[in-house]
Design an enzyme around this catalytic site. Structure first.
Site, PDB file in Angstrom:
ATOM      1  N   HIS A 107     -15.629  -8.619   1.901  1.00  0.00           N
ATOM      2  CA  HIS A 107     -14.593  -9.484   2.472  1.00  0.00           C
ATOM      3  C   HIS A 107     -14.723 -10.914   1.942  1.00  0.00           C
ATOM      4  O   HIS A 107     -13.744 -11.524   1.512  1.00  0.00           O
ATOM      5  CB  HIS A 107     -14.698  -9.476   4.002  1.00  0.00           C
ATOM      6  CG  HIS A 107     -13.777 -10.453   4.676  1.00  0.00           C
ATOM      7  ND1 HIS A 107     -14.173 -11.738   4.986  1.00  0.00           N
ATOM      8  CD2 HIS A 107     -12.489 -10.357   5.051  1.00  0.00           C
ATOM      9  CE1 HIS A 107     -13.156 -12.376   5.555  1.00  0.00           C
ATOM     10  NE2 HIS A 107     -12.127 -11.568   5.603  1.00  0.00           N
ATOM     11  N   SER A 111      16.937 -41.445  -7.559  1.00  0.00           N
ATOM     12  CA  SER A 111      15.655 -40.774  -7.359  1.00  0.00           C
ATOM     13  C   SER A 111      15.497 -40.577  -5.854  1.00  0.00           C
ATOM     14  O   SER A 111      15.512 -41.552  -5.093  1.00  0.00           O
ATOM     15  CB  SER A 111      14.499 -41.607  -7.906  1.00  0.00           C
ATOM     16  OG  SER A 111      13.276 -40.927  -7.707  1.00  0.00           O
ATOM     17  N   LYS A 163       0.834  -1.207   0.000  1.00  0.00           N
ATOM     18  CA  LYS A 163       0.000   0.000   0.000  1.00  0.00           C
ATOM     19  C   LYS A 163       0.865   1.253   0.000  1.00  0.00           C
ATOM     20  O   LYS A 163       0.649   2.182  -0.797  1.00  0.00           O
ATOM     21  CB  LYS A 163      -0.931  -0.016   1.216  1.00  0.00           C
ATOM     22  CG  LYS A 163      -1.992   1.094   1.200  1.00  0.00           C
ATOM     23  CD  LYS A 163      -2.738   1.176   2.514  1.00  0.00           C
ATOM     24  CE  LYS A 163      -3.521  -0.062   2.828  1.00  0.00           C
ATOM     25  NZ  LYS A 163      -4.772  -0.182   2.055  1.00  0.00           N
ATOM     26  N   CYS A 206      10.961 -38.316  -6.274  1.00  0.00           N
ATOM     27  CA  CYS A 206       9.655 -38.950  -6.481  1.00  0.00           C
ATOM     28  C   CYS A 206       8.790 -38.927  -5.231  1.00  0.00           C
ATOM     29  O   CYS A 206       7.754 -39.580  -5.189  1.00  0.00           O
ATOM     30  CB  CYS A 206       9.835 -40.385  -6.973  1.00  0.00           C
ATOM     31  SG  CYS A 206      10.734 -41.447  -5.838  1.00  0.00           S
ATOM     32  N   ARG A 255      -3.355  -1.733  -6.174  1.00  0.00           N
ATOM     33  CA  ARG A 255      -2.512  -2.913  -5.966  1.00  0.00           C
ATOM     34  C   ARG A 255      -2.879  -3.933  -7.037  1.00  0.00           C
ATOM     35  O   ARG A 255      -3.952  -3.836  -7.654  1.00  0.00           O
ATOM     36  CB  ARG A 255      -2.730  -3.514  -4.576  1.00  0.00           C
ATOM     37  CG  ARG A 255      -4.163  -3.953  -4.307  1.00  0.00           C
ATOM     38  CD  ARG A 255      -4.354  -4.381  -2.870  1.00  0.00           C
ATOM     39  NE  ARG A 255      -5.764  -4.655  -2.567  1.00  0.00           N
ATOM     40  CZ  ARG A 255      -6.234  -4.846  -1.348  1.00  0.00           C
ATOM     41  NH1 ARG A 255      -5.427  -4.774  -0.311  1.00  0.00           N
ATOM     42  NH2 ARG A 255      -7.513  -5.099  -1.149  1.00  0.00           N
ATOM     43  N   ARG A 310      -3.753   2.814   8.456  1.00  0.00           N
ATOM     44  CA  ARG A 310      -3.986   1.511   7.810  1.00  0.00           C
ATOM     45  C   ARG A 310      -2.705   0.688   7.785  1.00  0.00           C
ATOM     46  O   ARG A 310      -1.607   1.222   7.735  1.00  0.00           O
ATOM     47  CB  ARG A 310      -4.453   1.706   6.365  1.00  0.00           C
ATOM     48  CG  ARG A 310      -5.866   2.241   6.203  1.00  0.00           C
ATOM     49  CD  ARG A 310      -6.198   2.327   4.707  1.00  0.00           C
ATOM     50  NE  ARG A 310      -7.605   2.556   4.461  1.00  0.00           N
ATOM     51  CZ  ARG A 310      -8.132   3.748   4.219  1.00  0.00           C
ATOM     52  NH1 ARG A 310      -7.371   4.822   4.217  1.00  0.00           N
ATOM     53  NH2 ARG A 310      -9.416   3.861   3.982  1.00  0.00           N
ATOM     54  N   MET A 312      -5.737  -7.440   8.651  1.00  0.00           N
ATOM     55  CA  MET A 312      -5.185  -6.569   9.691  1.00  0.00           C
ATOM     56  C   MET A 312      -6.072  -5.345   9.862  1.00  0.00           C
ATOM     57  O   MET A 312      -7.107  -5.217   9.221  1.00  0.00           O
ATOM     58  CB  MET A 312      -3.739  -6.216   9.356  1.00  0.00           C
ATOM     59  CG  MET A 312      -2.824  -7.428   9.463  1.00  0.00           C
ATOM     60  SD  MET A 312      -1.112  -7.028   9.131  1.00  0.00           S
ATOM     61  CE  MET A 312      -1.200  -6.522   7.427  1.00  0.00           C
ATOM     62  N   TYR A 322      14.722 -33.945 -12.937  1.00  0.00           N
ATOM     63  CA  TYR A 322      13.264 -34.022 -13.040  1.00  0.00           C
ATOM     64  C   TYR A 322      12.640 -34.113 -11.654  1.00  0.00           C
ATOM     65  O   TYR A 322      13.314 -34.444 -10.659  1.00  0.00           O
ATOM     66  CB  TYR A 322      12.832 -35.224 -13.894  1.00  0.00           C
ATOM     67  CG  TYR A 322      13.086 -36.580 -13.257  1.00  0.00           C
ATOM     68  CD1 TYR A 322      12.158 -37.164 -12.394  1.00  0.00           C
ATOM     69  CD2 TYR A 322      14.260 -37.286 -13.521  1.00  0.00           C
ATOM     70  CE1 TYR A 322      12.386 -38.399 -11.815  1.00  0.00           C
ATOM     71  CE2 TYR A 322      14.499 -38.519 -12.952  1.00  0.00           C
ATOM     72  CZ  TYR A 322      13.562 -39.076 -12.095  1.00  0.00           C
ATOM     73  OH  TYR A 322      13.784 -40.295 -11.503  1.00  0.00           O
ATOM     74  N   GLY A 331      -8.311  -7.557   4.520  1.00  0.00           N
ATOM     75  CA  GLY A 331      -9.162  -7.766   5.681  1.00  0.00           C
ATOM     76  C   GLY A 331      -8.502  -8.422   6.868  1.00  0.00           C
ATOM     77  O   GLY A 331      -9.112  -8.593   7.916  1.00  0.00           O
TER      78      GLY A 331
END
Length: 892
Positions: free
Chosen positions: A472, A781, A30, A848, A356, A100, A111, A868, A109
């Site tokens: 909200h 793996s 903000k 994996c 934002r 704020r 804080m 991978y 919403g």
């Protein structure tokens, strides 16, 4: 400010600022964007930002402020007074401010906010004279008392709502706007009396005390329960802290020429390029987001789409609307992203209070990213980074079928798209409890508040009676990917009796309903669903992601259905095929038990000969589906006792089926019983003691591969993986057996296929001795499920009772079975990679465990250089996108 002194406070407004949009980490989202808008010379009320560093120091100093902060705030307040032409605390011309929060990550919403700060019994009279509107002044004062008392003093919001409701009822008022100045004075007296009764001290009148109380409350709200929960759900580190923004008030509640609203430069639900938002005349910003009043649509197009009877801002204030759309377009072009903006109109003049990057659904994120790339606003790599891997879950879930029968219970606003089925619950605590029991629940509320965050996360969807598209409930649901219907005004909730009514019909707690968030519908019963469409924008963006990533993505699959699903989702092979799952098939378990109960090797081999064609058939099916792609097959891993019955009843039943005496069966079960089977006679230890098992499996693999290759399609590439290896010698013995079987089969068939033999690194010793183990391995793996258990000494099956507490106490930032413990288990992976490659530079490295589908873990695997990752089939698209993110953003 003295030379060398830390700068804790940054000014903005008046066409210039100390900061800009690049300083998000220091000023919060903000504060950085207020500074940027000021630098763009947009109409931003002036103010100053107290940095996130102050929040960090505040907690380090046990809730005390750093030296020098007070003087810097005083100097910035004086500069603000000069810009605003008003004086803080002065009766005749009072400066009022908002206070704020503002973290670097958007936390809507979560804080606390305080508006109209600086009002007291004296300044309210000055404001009334200055504005010429006593009603506005006293309405602002009662709002301030209510908000400040709740946020700073800890007096419940409901306390004031009850007072106001009782007051209106006693005088036959219906709406807040029915109350005049004198009425608000009476309500203010009642409010202050309630505060004094609760706290045994009067409501604070000194504006300086009010200011520091509010600043402290914002910093304290960083550690409130709802903020902690939100951070945990969204992987926001506690160390980031929040900034505090102190800004000159502008008033949307100064009569019919004033308003307040929230707008998005594109539709945050669908991504369509339309100006989207809501506003309220004669109101303040919290009225819109809190959902207490249902706001009006901002444009005529939205009004028509929603079939609203309210006047749009476009009609009610055409000049303001024109200016607002120009500002919105400028902001989107400047930031190159969809913007969520908050604005206030004070007596016909537009002010920008925030911009934002807007929270959006996965569907919207996908469309916005692809559209902006096509329009040349961003490139393909940026488009890939605009869609978070975690958002893909929303796109991969079923939707309501077009031909589904819809029994409409109630209609509301389509606040967040998607479909969900579940049973009705009326409070968040119950939603959490039932979800933990494995039930799907739909949270139905009059309106949600930040305290509902855990219940909203536990629920499959949310329905509210009140609130608009930017309330909200709507904003948080979109961020979570939960379907949501808001503003279903026809709902009548009787929570005490567990009943909800609409249109003359009644549903009860526990009844099943279906939510269609895209249509804003609540449907009775469970409605038919269809699989999602993975082409179009999705296919295009995923093709860009695939070009951006380095790591391959495979799937963990051992059934034809799993293998087909994996290919559909773009898997580039199978990274883990668990052969024991095939053994548990109902037709095969008796043969497996026959092998286990055999008196010697000969009996075991006879039973294994019966299993051979079954295994061969299994592998052939998977090879056909994964034609031309690598398939890593893990040889038998679990201990043999898992295939035997354990209760007397089961032993008697199996004995009768198999023709073996119950006594022999029970004796063999006792013989194989282990106190700690996870570390017992399993994995390669089975292969060492019963080599015939692994020989049969290897033969089945090679014969199946040759059969499929002979069919004329792409030849399969089997990778045979030996589990639970701790020493080089174990792998050497098993490799010799596999190679010998391969040579026999190739000689018998007069044909051969390429194959490789490797191991699963799932024990700390294996990771530490990876250099010598690599001498016998073509690939590693990392089995991070068991590696986590053995490295941390924690049983995955028994850890639920304490791991959540460990997360809350900061021992582990996240559940180590969900996201890899990078400092401990990750260090073993890194060492295993380094030492394995030091011996064999081109050894193939993969993972994996379940971590193969976790975006944070995938970032780590990219850094250590794995070739991978492998994950469950439905996580493959998530892993593909996460691997692209990891390659494009290698740090983090």
């Amino acid at each position: 400010m003295a030379q060398g002194e830390t700068k804790w406070v940054y000014d903005f407004g008046g066409g210039a600022s100390d900061g800009d949009a690049t300083m998000k980490n220091l000023l919060g989202g903000k504060g950085a964007n207020l500074a940027e808008m000021s630098n763009l010379e947009l109409p931003v009320p002036p103010g100053f930002t107290i940095t996130t560093e102050v929040c960090t120091v505040y907690y380090e100093l046990k809730r005390r402020y750093p030296e020098g902060l007070g003087a810097q705030v005083e100097a910035s307040l004086a500069a603000l007074e000069k810009k605003a032409g008003k004086t803080f605390g002065e009766t005749a011309n009072p400066l009022l401010v908002s206070v704020r929060s503002g973290s670097r990550a958007s936390m809507p919403g979560m804080m606390d906010t305080v508006l109209n700060l600086g009002l007291n019994d004296d300044t309210v009279e000055g404001l009334a004279k200055l504005s010429g509107d006593p009603r506005f002044a006293y309405d602002s004062y009662r709002r301030f008392i209510q908000m400040y008392s709740n946020v700073v003093l800890g007096v419940s919001h409901d306390e004031f709502e009850h007072i106001l409701d009782d007051y209106k009822e006693s005088r036959d008022f219906i709406l807040d706007t029915d109350l005049g100045a004198e009425s608000w004075k009476e309500v203010i007296t009642l409010y202050k009396k309630a505060v004094e009764q609760k706290l045994s001290k009067p409501f604070p009148q000194d504006p300086q005390d009010q200011l520091w109380g509010a600043i402290g409350a914002v910093f304290s709200s960083w550690m409130n329960d709802r903020a902690i929960t939100y951070r945990r759900l969204n992987d926001i580190p506690e160390s980031w802290g929040t900034a505090v923004n102190v800004q000159a008030m502008v008033f949307g509640n100064m009569g019919e020429s004033s308003a307040t609203g929230v707008a998005f430069t594109r539709d945050p639900s669908t991504g369509d390029q339309i100006f989207y938002g809501e506003y309220l005349v004669n109101a303040q910003g919290e009225d819109v987001v809190a959902g207490i009043r249902t706001p009006a649509p901002i444009s005529e197009a939205r009004k028509e789409a929603l079939k609203s009877d309210d006047a749009s801002l476009e009609t009610a204030m055409p000049e303001v609307y024109k200016q607002l759309t120009e500002v919105a377009n400028r902001l989107e072009t400047h930031y190159r992203d969809m913007q969520d903006i908050e604005f206030t109109v004070e007596q016909g003049k537009l002010y920008m209070l925030q911009t934002r990057a807007g929270k959006r659904t996965a569907q919207a994120a996908l469309k916005i990213a692809v559209d902006m790339c096509r329009d040349g606003l961003i490139n393909r790599e940026e488009a890939v980074l605009r869609l978070e891997p975690s958002q893909l879950d929303q796109l991969l879930h079923p939707m309501i079928a077009e031909d589904a029968v819809r029994d409409l219970f109630v209609r509301g606003l389509p606040a967040s798209p998607g479909a969900a089925v579940g049973e009705i619950v009326f409070n968040s605590h119950e939603a959490v409890q039932l979800a933990q029991q494995g039930k799907n629940v739909i949270l139905v509320r009059v309106e949600t508040s930040p305290e509902d965050i855990q219940g909203m996360h536990a629920a499959k969807a949310i329905v509210t009676q009140r609130g608009g598209m930017t309330s909200h409930a709507a904003v948080v649901a979109r961020g979570m990917g939960r379907p949501c219907v808001c503003g279903a005004g026809a709902l009548q909730l009787d929570i005490a009796n567990g009943v909800v009514r609409a249109g003359g019909r009644e549903l009860r707690k526990g009844d099943t309903i279906t939510i269609d968030g895209a249509q804003g519908q609540v449907l009775i019963g469970s409605v038919k669903m269809v699989e999602p469409n993975l082409t179009g924008d999705f296919g295009e963006l995923m093709s860009w992601a695939d070009k951006s990533r380095r790591m391959k993505v495979r799937a963990n699959a051992e059934t034809p259905i799993d293998a087909e699903t994996a290919r559909k989702f773009g898997a580039e092979g199978i990274g883990l095929c668990r052969t024991e799952h095939m053994f548990f098939d109902a037709e095969r378990v008796p043969v497996v038990r026959e092998m286990i109960l055999a008196d010697g090797e000969r009996g075991r081999r006879q039973a294994l000969d019966k299993l051979l064609p079954m295994q061969r058939s299994d592998f052939a099916e998977i090879f056909r589906i994964m034609a031309g792609l690598p398939v890593t097959i893990r040889l038998l891993d679990p201990p043999l006792h898992e295939f035997l019955p354990h209760t007397e009843e089961d032993i008697a039943e199996v004995a009768q089926q198999s023709g073996v005496s119950p006594e022999k069966l029970a004796a063999r079960a006792r013989e194989l019983h282990e106190s700690n089977p996870m570390l017992g006679h399993r994995g390669c230890r089975l292969g060492v003691t019963y080599p015939e098992i692994y020989e049969m499996q290897a033969r089945a693999i090679f014969e199946a591969a040759l059969d499929v290759a002979r069919e004329g399609g792409a030849a399969p590439t089997p990778e045979i993986m030996i589990p639970l290896v701790a020493t080089r010698r174990e792998l050497e013995l098993m490799r010799e057996r596999v190679v010998a079987v391969a040579e026999r089969v190739f000689q018998e068939r007069k044909a051969q296929v390429d194959y490789s033999v490797g191991t699963m690194i799932e024990l700390p010793r294996a990771a530490l001795r990876a250099g010598e183990i690599a001498e016998e391995a073509d690939f590693f793996s990392f089995g991070t499920n068991d590696l986590t258990q053995t490295a941390l000494g924690i049983s995955r099956d028994d850890s639920a009772a304490f791991l959540r507490v460990y997360e809350e106490r900061g021992i582990y930032e996240r559940d180590p079975f969900v996201s890899i413990d990078q400092d401990g288990v990750g260090e073993l992976v890194r060492l295993g990679c380094e030492r394995g490659r030091a011996t064999k530079a081109k050894i193939k490295l993969g993972v994996c465990g379940e971590h193969g589908g976790d975006p944070a873990s995938i970032r780590f695997f990219e850094r250590v250089g794995l070739d991978y990752v492998s994950c469950s089939p439905f996580r493959v698209p998530v892993a593909r996108l996460a691997a692209a993110h990891a390659a494009l953003k290698p740090v983090g």
